[in-house]
Design a protein around this motif. Structure first.
Motif, PDB file in Angstrom:
ATOM      1  N   UNK A  39       1.130  -7.543  -3.671  1.00  0.00           N
ATOM      2  CA  UNK A  39       0.663  -8.619  -2.790  1.00  0.00           C
ATOM      3  C   UNK A  39       1.101  -8.238  -1.379  1.00  0.00           C
ATOM      4  N   UNK A  40       0.152  -8.053  -0.477  1.00  0.00           N
ATOM      5  CA  UNK A  40       0.480  -7.665   0.895  1.00  0.00           C
ATOM      6  C   UNK A  40       1.088  -8.839   1.650  1.00  0.00           C
ATOM      7  N   UNK A  41       2.069  -8.542   2.495  1.00  0.00           N
ATOM      8  CA  UNK A  41       2.523  -9.548   3.453  1.00  0.00           C
ATOM      9  C   UNK A  41       1.523  -9.559   4.615  1.00  0.00           C
ATOM     10  N   UNK A  42       1.558 -10.611   5.400  1.00  0.00           N
ATOM     11  CA  UNK A  42       0.685 -10.670   6.575  1.00  0.00           C
ATOM     12  C   UNK A  42       0.951  -9.468   7.490  1.00  0.00           C
ATOM     13  N   UNK A  43       2.226  -9.136   7.687  1.00  0.00           N
ATOM     14  CA  UNK A  43       2.582  -8.012   8.574  1.00  0.00           C
ATOM     15  C   UNK A  43       2.022  -6.692   8.049  1.00  0.00           C
ATOM     16  N   UNK A  44       2.110  -6.501   6.733  1.00  0.00           N
ATOM     17  CA  UNK A  44       1.562  -5.259   6.146  1.00  0.00           C
ATOM     18  C   UNK A  44       0.043  -5.179   6.342  1.00  0.00           C
ATOM     19  N   UNK A  45      -0.643  -6.301   6.156  1.00  0.00           N
ATOM     20  CA  UNK A  45      -2.094  -6.321   6.314  1.00  0.00           C
ATOM     21  C   UNK A  45      -2.477  -6.055   7.770  1.00  0.00           C
ATOM     22  N   UNK A  46      -1.728  -6.645   8.699  1.00  0.00           N
ATOM     23  CA  UNK A  46      -2.004  -6.424  10.129  1.00  0.00           C
ATOM     24  C   UNK A  46      -1.778  -4.972  10.512  1.00  0.00           C
ATOM     25  N   UNK A  47      -0.728  -4.362   9.959  1.00  0.00           N
ATOM     26  CA  UNK A  47      -0.454  -2.937  10.224  1.00  0.00           C
ATOM     27  C   UNK A  47      -1.561  -2.069   9.646  1.00  0.00           C
ATOM     28  N   UNK A  48      -1.947  -2.373   8.407  1.00  0.00           N
ATOM     29  CA  UNK A  48      -2.949  -1.546   7.733  1.00  0.00           C
ATOM     30  C   UNK A  48      -4.270  -1.535   8.508  1.00  0.00           C
ATOM     31  N   UNK A  49      -4.687  -2.697   9.009  1.00  0.00           N
ATOM     32  CA  UNK A  49      -5.967  -2.801   9.720  1.00  0.00           C
ATOM     33  C   UNK A  49      -5.775  -2.899  11.234  1.00  0.00           C
ATOM     34  N   UNK A  50      -4.672  -2.334  11.746  1.00  0.00           N
ATOM     35  CA  UNK A  50      -4.362  -2.420  13.194  1.00  0.00           C
ATOM     36  C   UNK A  50      -5.496  -1.892  14.079  1.00  0.00           C
ATOM     37  N   UNK A  51      -6.250  -0.899  13.601  1.00  0.00           N
ATOM     38  CA  UNK A  51      -7.358  -0.357  14.414  1.00  0.00           C
ATOM     39  C   UNK A  51      -8.421  -1.417  14.700  1.00  0.00           C
ATOM     40  N   UNK A  52      -8.464  -2.466  13.890  1.00  0.00           N
ATOM     41  CA  UNK A  52      -9.483  -3.510  14.081  1.00  0.00           C
ATOM     42  C   UNK A  52      -8.937  -4.749  14.801  1.00  0.00           C
ATOM     43  N   UNK A  53      -7.726  -4.626  15.362  1.00  0.00           N
ATOM     44  CA  UNK A  53      -7.032  -5.784  15.951  1.00  0.00           C
ATOM     45  C   UNK A  53      -7.865  -6.515  16.996  1.00  0.00           C
ATOM     46  N   UNK A  54      -8.640  -5.769  17.781  1.00  0.00           N
ATOM     47  CA  UNK A  54      -9.423  -6.381  18.862  1.00  0.00           C
ATOM     48  C   UNK A  54     -10.750  -6.981  18.383  1.00  0.00           C
TER      49      UNK A  54
END
Ligand code: GTP
Ligand code: MG
Length: 138
Positions: A39-54
């Motif tokens: 189960x991913x944490x929110x932080x892990x999910x944000x890191x994994x998809x960081x290229x799509x942050x914008x």
């Protein structure tokens, strides 16, 4: 021989599709050389998809990735990165080819059942995010 990183997303695990997707992976000649359910944490999910942050869909993307358990995998085979993206089909399931994972199983662009790395560089980064060397057995 090449390795790629795969995620069976929450929409797939929720509908008990791990085995069905794995059958398509193995039928394509890819070998599952590492696999675990997490189960991913929110932080892990944000890191994994960081290229799509914008991107406007970033929030929705993160929410969908933490909505339930995922299965992370390392797949090995000839031309594994390209081959697995062919197995997955287009990001948007309405544009995915017949017989692909996303054509058969995806619910929408957001809930599109699985992820596959898009380059050797990203495959190495993504694999290292989830697996140590001794967890991968080729
Ligand atoms: P991944 O293998 O998951 O990286 O998919 P991809 O390489 O085919 O697509 P991309 O990297 O461009 O986008 C990453 C993920 O963001 C996709 O798999 C989708 O789940 C999600 N995504 C992309 N575009 C949209 C969109 O327009 N709306 C929503 N809700 N999600 C999107
Ligand atoms: Mg991508």
């Amino acid at each position: 021989i090449e390795r790629t990183f795969s995620i069976l997303k929450p929409d797939a695990t929720r509908r008990n599709l791990t085995g069905a997707v794995n059958a398509l992976i193995e039928a394509a000649g890819l070998r599952i050389v590492a696999q675990k359910r997490v189960l991913l944490s929110r932080a892990q999910a944000e890191t994994f998809y960081a290229v799509h942050k914008a991107r406007p869909f970033f929030g929705e993307l993160v929410e969908s990735m933490i909505a339930g358990p995922i299965v992370v995998q390392v797949l090995e085979g000839e031309d594994a990165i390209k081959k697995y993206r062919e197995v997955l089909g287009a990001t948007d399931p309405s544009k995915a080819a017949e017989g692909t994972v996303r054509k058969q199983f995806a619910l929408s662009v957001g809930e599109n059942s699985a992820h596959g790395s898009d380059s050797p560089e990203n495959a190495a980064i993504e694999i290292a995010q989830f697996f140590s060397g001794n967890e991968i057995v080729g």
